[in-house]
Design a protein around this motif. Structure first.
Motif, PDB file in Angstrom:
ATOM      1  N   GLU A 103     -24.631   7.864 104.145  1.00  0.00           N
ATOM      2  CA  GLU A 103     -23.632   7.670 105.409  1.00  0.00           C
ATOM      3  C   GLU A 103     -22.901   6.446 105.403  1.00  0.00           C
ATOM      4  O   GLU A 103     -21.531   6.505 105.727  1.00  0.00           O
ATOM      5  N   GLU A 104     -23.803   5.498 105.268  1.00  0.00           N
ATOM      6  CA  GLU A 104     -23.428   4.397 104.698  1.00  0.00           C
ATOM      7  C   GLU A 104     -22.036   4.019 103.479  1.00  0.00           C
ATOM      8  O   GLU A 104     -20.835   3.924 103.842  1.00  0.00           O
ATOM      9  N   LYS A 126     -29.257   7.530 105.190  1.00  0.00           N
ATOM     10  CA  LYS A 126     -28.727   6.520 105.778  1.00  0.00           C
ATOM     11  C   LYS A 126     -28.009   5.880 104.783  1.00  0.00           C
ATOM     12  O   LYS A 126     -26.581   5.602 105.136  1.00  0.00           O
ATOM     13  N   ARG A 127     -28.402   5.517 103.830  1.00  0.00           N
ATOM     14  CA  ARG A 127     -27.369   5.173 102.360  1.00  0.00           C
ATOM     15  C   ARG A 127     -25.961   6.175 102.253  1.00  0.00           C
ATOM     16  O   ARG A 127     -25.300   5.757 102.076  1.00  0.00           O
TER      17      ARG A 127
END
Length: 315
Positions: free
Chosen positions: A22-23, A19-20
């Motif tokens: 992708e951020e 998730k990080r």
């Protein structure tokens, strides 16, 4: 295009990292190594590789995932790929004996420990240890596997001869002195890029399942003190500073470990005993939200910089 490759066998422990990534718009690919092949006649892809293989993989049905990962890491390192938490880190991840010997080599104190193979030898090890109270634990562990507290040789004898006895997956049981803490907590220090990020206070009053990952819920395995508390189980310690941090960083550099969580306990005299090195460390989201600091974000930023340097070198 070069990517960040994540080597693991448990998606529940990687979702916060991806998730990080992708951020931050960083390219990545997951290598789920529960089974597979390693073609030694071919070269690996370009990129950077992060090993998150766990010593507890066998509890999820992935008995030979560490062995497969060892082969993959040897292949990557032979071809000069940039590997974070490589083969040396994996060796320490799957063996507490190796952890303790490496820690001791850097002047880091560990509890008195005897390794034993065989039920009779486990009892003999407890006799040789000579401590009024002691614990047993698995050499290849994670998640508090095999941790039991005993106050006599007789109760240990009864345990190893009972159906409740559970052997370590590698056959090695550790018999270790019991460190009595004045309060029911341990301290876990987190490192990214080999540098200290933060320390977290972990309450042990409800058991010794200390994995901070949100997905880890396996019940009470071991209560070292037996008290109760209303404080959160995981609390990031503001402004934590201790000389042990410098020793930990030296230990990590010497063993080519880039990302890790190291756990210690203080006895009644304030002396530190280090008992676990987690090279596939996880973080507790609630504790991080309260403190406003995020381990997986720091890892993602670290890999972003490493990927940038790799691209500049390739030009």
């Amino acid at each position: 295009m070069s990517k960040i490759y994540i080597i693991h066998e448990n998606s529940e422990w990687t979702i916060h990292l991806t998730k990080r990534l992708e951020e931050l718009n960083l390219p990545y690919e997951e290598w789920f190594l529960d089974e597979g092949i390693v073609d030694l006649t071919q070269a690996p892809p370009e990129g950077i590789f992060y090993n998150r293989m766990s010593a507890s993989s066998h509890t999820r049905g992935h008995r030979f995932a560490p062995e497969l990962t060892e082969a993959v890491l040897a292949w990557l390192e032979r071809h000069g790929r940039k590997v974070f938490n490589g083969s040396r880190a994996l060796r320490l991840e799957v063996s507490k004996v190796n952890q303790y010997m490496a820690l001791n080599a850097h002047g880091i104190r560990t509890p008195k420990t005897i390794a034993a193979v065989g039920k009779k030898q486990i009892v003999e090890a407890a006799k040789q240890l000579g401590c009024p109270s002691f614990i047993t634990k698995h050499n290849r562990a994670g998640k508090g596997l095999g941790v039991q507290l005993f106050h006599s040789i007789e109760t240990l004898q009864q345990y190893v001869e009972s159906g409740a006895f559970e052997d370590s997956v590698d056959g090695i049981t550790l018999v270790q002195e019991y460190i009595q803490a004045p309060e029911p907590f341990i301290t876990r220090c987190e490192f990214v890029g080999g540098k200290f990020v933060y320390a977290v206070r972990v309450d042990t009053s409800q058991g010794f399942e200390l994995c901070p990952a949100d997905a880890c819920q396996i019940g009470d395995l071991f209560c070292p003190v037996g008290e109760t508390t209303t404080r959160p189980k995981f609390e990031i310690i503001e402004g934590f500073a201790d000389p042990i941090i410098e020793k930990y960083e030296q230990f990590l550099r010497a063993n080519d470990i880039h990302i890790a969580g190291i756990e210690f306990i203080r006895d009644r005299n304030g002396d530190i005993f280090t008992y676990d090195v987690n090279t596939n460390t996880n973080y507790n989201s609630e504790a991080e939200t309260r403190a406003g600091t995020f381990g997986m974000l720091e890892i993602a930023k670290f890999f972003g910089e490493e990927l940038k340097q790799l691209a500049e070198t390739a030009r």
